[in-house]
Structure formats: C-alpha cells, structure tokens
Design a protein around this motif. Structure first.
Motif, mmCIF file in Angstrom:
data_model
loop_
_atom_site.group_PDB
_atom_site.id
_atom_site.type_symbol
_atom_site.label_atom_id
_atom_site.label_comp_id
_atom_site.label_asym_id
_atom_site.label_seq_id
_atom_site.Cartn_x
_atom_site.Cartn_y
_atom_site.Cartn_z
ATOM 1 N N ALA A 155 0.837 -1.199 0.000
ATOM 2 C CA ALA A 155 0.000 0.000 0.000
ATOM 3 C C ALA A 155 0.874 1.252 0.000
ATOM 4 O O ALA A 155 0.594 2.199 -0.730
ATOM 5 C CB ALA A 155 -0.937 -0.001 1.211
ATOM 6 N N VAL A 156 1.929 1.240 0.817
ATOM 7 C CA VAL A 156 2.831 2.394 0.866
ATOM 8 C C VAL A 156 3.458 2.626 -0.504
ATOM 9 O O VAL A 156 3.459 3.740 -1.021
ATOM 10 C CB VAL A 156 3.933 2.199 1.936
ATOM 11 C CG1 VAL A 156 5.008 3.263 1.821
ATOM 12 C CG2 VAL A 156 3.334 2.195 3.326
ATOM 13 N N GLN A 157 3.961 1.563 -1.108
ATOM 14 C CA GLN A 157 4.617 1.691 -2.408
ATOM 15 C C GLN A 157 3.640 2.163 -3.477
ATOM 16 O O GLN A 157 3.986 2.978 -4.325
ATOM 17 C CB GLN A 157 5.257 0.361 -2.825
ATOM 18 C CG GLN A 157 6.193 0.497 -4.006
ATOM 19 C CD GLN A 157 7.349 1.446 -3.726
ATOM 20 O OE1 GLN A 157 8.066 1.277 -2.755
ATOM 21 N NE2 GLN A 157 7.512 2.457 -4.564
ATOM 22 N N ALA A 158 2.400 1.681 -3.418
ATOM 23 C CA ALA A 158 1.392 2.107 -4.396
ATOM 24 C C ALA A 158 1.103 3.602 -4.263
ATOM 25 O O ALA A 158 0.989 4.309 -5.273
ATOM 26 C CB ALA A 158 0.108 1.297 -4.208
ATOM 27 N N ILE A 159 1.001 4.102 -3.036
ATOM 28 C CA ILE A 159 0.763 5.534 -2.824
ATOM 29 C C ILE A 159 1.944 6.342 -3.341
ATOM 30 O O ILE A 159 1.782 7.313 -4.085
ATOM 31 C CB ILE A 159 0.498 5.832 -1.330
ATOM 32 C CG1 ILE A 159 -0.840 5.251 -0.904
ATOM 33 C CG2 ILE A 159 0.534 7.335 -1.064
ATOM 34 C CD1 ILE A 159 -1.089 5.299 0.595
ATOM 35 N N VAL A 160 3.148 5.944 -2.934
ATOM 36 C CA VAL A 160 4.356 6.677 -3.340
ATOM 37 C C VAL A 160 4.498 6.676 -4.862
ATOM 38 O O VAL A 160 4.778 7.709 -5.469
ATOM 39 C CB VAL A 160 5.602 6.103 -2.635
ATOM 40 C CG1 VAL A 160 6.880 6.677 -3.216
ATOM 41 C CG2 VAL A 160 5.527 6.388 -1.135
ATOM 42 N N ASP A 161 4.283 5.531 -5.495
ATOM 43 C CA ASP A 161 4.369 5.451 -6.957
ATOM 44 C C ASP A 161 3.336 6.353 -7.619
ATOM 45 O O ASP A 161 3.634 7.056 -8.586
ATOM 46 C CB ASP A 161 4.168 4.018 -7.444
ATOM 47 C CG ASP A 161 5.342 3.107 -7.120
ATOM 48 O OD1 ASP A 161 6.412 3.610 -6.711
ATOM 49 O OD2 ASP A 161 5.171 1.871 -7.260
ATOM 50 N N CYS A 162 2.127 6.323 -7.110
ATOM 51 C CA CYS A 162 1.044 7.143 -7.669
ATOM 52 C C CYS A 162 1.403 8.622 -7.594
ATOM 53 O O CYS A 162 1.171 9.376 -8.538
ATOM 54 C CB CYS A 162 -0.239 6.853 -6.896
ATOM 55 S SG CYS A 162 -1.724 7.439 -7.685
ATOM 56 N N ILE A 163 2.013 9.032 -6.492
ATOM 57 C CA ILE A 163 2.392 10.436 -6.325
ATOM 58 C C ILE A 163 3.589 10.786 -7.200
ATOM 59 O O ILE A 163 3.597 11.820 -7.860
ATOM 60 C CB ILE A 163 2.637 10.744 -4.839
ATOM 61 C CG1 ILE A 163 1.290 10.708 -4.117
ATOM 62 C CG2 ILE A 163 3.326 12.086 -4.658
ATOM 63 C CD1 ILE A 163 1.369 10.653 -2.640
ATOM 64 N N GLN A 164 4.583 9.921 -7.230
ATOM 65 C CA GLN A 164 5.761 10.200 -8.060
ATOM 66 C C GLN A 164 5.382 10.314 -9.531
ATOM 67 O O GLN A 164 5.952 11.100 -10.267
ATOM 68 C CB GLN A 164 6.827 9.128 -7.854
ATOM 69 C CG GLN A 164 7.535 9.271 -6.522
ATOM 70 C CD GLN A 164 8.531 8.155 -6.267
ATOM 71 O OE1 GLN A 164 8.454 7.065 -6.831
ATOM 72 N NE2 GLN A 164 9.485 8.428 -5.394
ATOM 73 N N GLN A 165 4.407 9.520 -9.958
ATOM 74 C CA GLN A 165 3.974 9.549 -11.349
ATOM 75 C C GLN A 165 2.820 10.539 -11.563
ATOM 76 O O GLN A 165 2.322 10.664 -12.681
ATOM 77 C CB GLN A 165 3.555 8.143 -11.776
ATOM 78 C CG GLN A 165 4.704 7.149 -11.717
ATOM 79 C CD GLN A 165 4.222 5.705 -11.770
ATOM 80 O OE1 GLN A 165 3.080 5.419 -12.113
ATOM 81 N NE2 GLN A 165 5.108 4.785 -11.423
ATOM 82 N N ASN A 166 2.369 11.178 -10.488
ATOM 83 C CA ASN A 166 1.275 12.144 -10.532
ATOM 84 C C ASN A 166 0.080 11.584 -11.305
ATOM 85 O O ASN A 166 -0.428 12.201 -12.233
ATOM 86 C CB ASN A 166 1.747 13.475 -11.125
ATOM 87 C CG ASN A 166 0.800 14.610 -10.796
ATOM 88 O OD1 ASN A 166 -0.078 14.483 -9.950
ATOM 89 N ND2 ASN A 166 0.977 15.729 -11.482
ATOM 90 N N ARG A 167 -0.368 10.408 -10.882
ATOM 91 C CA ARG A 167 -1.446 9.734 -11.611
ATOM 92 C C ARG A 167 -2.679 9.442 -10.765
ATOM 93 O O ARG A 167 -3.109 8.317 -10.609
ATOM 94 C CB ARG A 167 -0.939 8.464 -12.281
ATOM 95 C CG ARG A 167 -0.391 7.422 -11.375
ATOM 96 C CD ARG A 167 -0.005 6.157 -12.153
ATOM 97 N NE ARG A 167 0.780 5.300 -11.324
ATOM 98 C CZ ARG A 167 0.283 4.386 -10.517
ATOM 99 N NH1 ARG A 167 -1.005 4.183 -10.439
ATOM 100 N NH2 ARG A 167 1.086 3.645 -9.771
ATOM 101 N N GLY A 168 -3.247 10.479 -10.227
ATOM 102 C CA GLY A 168 -4.556 10.346 -9.604
ATOM 103 C C GLY A 168 -4.567 10.004 -8.133
ATOM 104 O O GLY A 168 -3.607 10.225 -7.411
ATOM 105 N N ASN A 169 -5.699 9.448 -7.729
ATOM 106 C CA ASN A 169 -6.018 9.187 -6.337
ATOM 107 C C ASN A 169 -6.268 7.697 -6.145
ATOM 108 O O ASN A 169 -6.155 6.921 -7.080
ATOM 109 C CB ASN A 169 -7.264 9.988 -5.952
ATOM 110 C CG ASN A 169 -7.138 11.447 -6.335
ATOM 111 O OD1 ASN A 169 -6.159 12.090 -6.005
ATOM 112 N ND2 ASN A 169 -8.122 11.971 -7.050
ATOM 113 N N GLY A 170 -6.667 7.328 -4.936
ATOM 114 C CA GLY A 170 -6.996 5.936 -4.692
ATOM 115 C C GLY A 170 -7.398 5.709 -3.253
ATOM 116 O O GLY A 170 -7.351 6.610 -2.423
ATOM 117 N N TYR A 171 -7.826 4.469 -2.988
ATOM 118 C CA TYR A 171 -8.128 4.131 -1.598
ATOM 119 C C TYR A 171 -7.530 2.776 -1.267
ATOM 120 O O TYR A 171 -7.287 1.948 -2.136
ATOM 121 C CB TYR A 171 -9.634 4.187 -1.319
ATOM 122 C CG TYR A 171 -10.465 3.053 -1.854
ATOM 123 C CD1 TYR A 171 -10.779 1.950 -1.055
ATOM 124 C CD2 TYR A 171 -10.989 3.098 -3.146
ATOM 125 C CE1 TYR A 171 -11.568 0.921 -1.547
ATOM 126 C CE2 TYR A 171 -11.773 2.077 -3.639
ATOM 127 C CZ TYR A 171 -12.066 0.986 -2.829
ATOM 128 O OH TYR A 171 -12.843 -0.032 -3.314
#
Length: 186
Positions: free
Chosen positions: A1-17
């Motif tokens: 979950a941590v890696q998914a959040i960090v990746d999403c932010i680094q790639q600036n690709r939206g939100n999630g839960y």
C-alpha cells in the motif's frame, strides 16, 4: 500500500483508496507513506485527516511513537493554518481533523482562513483520509477538491462503500445514483 501511494504520487497519476481490515496497520501504513512523502520536493504538504478528535490524538501519539516529534498538535484552526503556510520542514506532515480543515476552507469564516491559504491553492498537496467511508461524501470533500486542484487524495478504510451499501446519492442532470468509495477516490 505504501509503495502504491508513493508510486502514484511520483507519477502524478490520480487518487486511490486502501482497504485495510481493522487492526491491520492502517496507521503504520499511513505514517510510512507520509514520512516518505516528506522528502519528496514536489509535494508541498501531506495532511493526514481524521474524522474525530479522539482519532486525532491517537494518530499523533502513534506517529510520534514511530518517530518522536514528527507531528505536532493543531489545537485549533488558526494553528492548522499557520502550519499549512509554514516553510518549516517539521510542518510538512500534518495530522488534523476534517472539521478543522472544513473551517479552514469556509469562505464565510470571519478569520478569512481560506483567503490566507491562497498561496497553497496551486501547490501539490497530498491528503490521506482515515476512515474515508465516513468523512468524504459531502461538502468538505468537494471544498478540498475545488480549492486544491493539484492535490492527490487517498483514503484508508476498513469498510469501503460499494453500490450495495451506499447511502449517499448524487444527482446528475435528471438521474440520481449512489456514490461509492471508488467514485470518490478512484
């Protein structure tokens, strides 16, 4: 979950839960994600938002147990505003309540918090919502998204809202539909 959040932010690709069961480490997961984001130069602030005062205290205590002195108490909305506007590295991760954040974004508040926050409007902020199934289906969520158009939002929940348990309805044109956690966070 941590890696998914960090990746999403680094790639600036939206939100999630993130769907975590009770007792599975939501606080530790959100703490780790927040501290990793603290060193990301592209992120102005990371806010961990809870839906009630007792969770605010509990979360701060847990974060500070993991890393002493990493978050401070926001005793009121004025303190929250000061931390949001601060350039101090220690204020990059903020734990607060949805109620204080709602007051901060209230355009009619006599202390003009929202006006004071305008320097942050176009910055990249990250919001991590605890118990997002309870706090993100109303006006506060809309106010956050409208005021911070470049923000990324992540929800943590043990009980996501699916079509079969949805109670919040939105009207689009002539049609009404039930709103789910995925509708809110992707």
């Amino acid at each position: 979950a941590v890696q998914a959040i960090v990746d999403c932010i680094q790639q600036n690709r939206g939100n999630g839960y993130i769907w975590h069961t009770t007792g599975s480490g939501k606080t530790l997961t959100s703490f780790k994600a927040s501290t990793l984001l603290k060193d990301n130069q592209d992120i102005e602030k990371c806010l961990f938002v809870v839906d009630r005062k007792d969770l605010d205290r509990q979360t701060r205590q847990e974060f500070n147990r993991f890393q002493p002195g990493c978050v401070e108490e926001n005793t009121n909305t004025e303190t929250l505003i000061q931390r949001l506007l601060s350039d101090d590295y220690t204020d990059k991760v903020i734990v607060t309540t949805i109620q204080k954040l709602g007051l901060a974004l209230d355009a009619n508040h006599k202390k003009q918090y929202k006006q004071r926050l305008k320097p942050l409007r176009d910055k990249r902020l990250v919001f991590i919502f605890d118990e997002c199934h309870r706090s993100q289906f109303g006006e506060n969520h809309r106010a956050i998204r409208e005021f911070f158009p470049n923000a990324q939002l992540f929800g943590f929940t043990g009980t996501p809202i699916f079509p079969e348990n949805a109670t919040y309805r939105t009207i689009e044109g002539e049609a009404a539909r039930m709103v789910t956690t995925a509708d809110i966070f992707g």
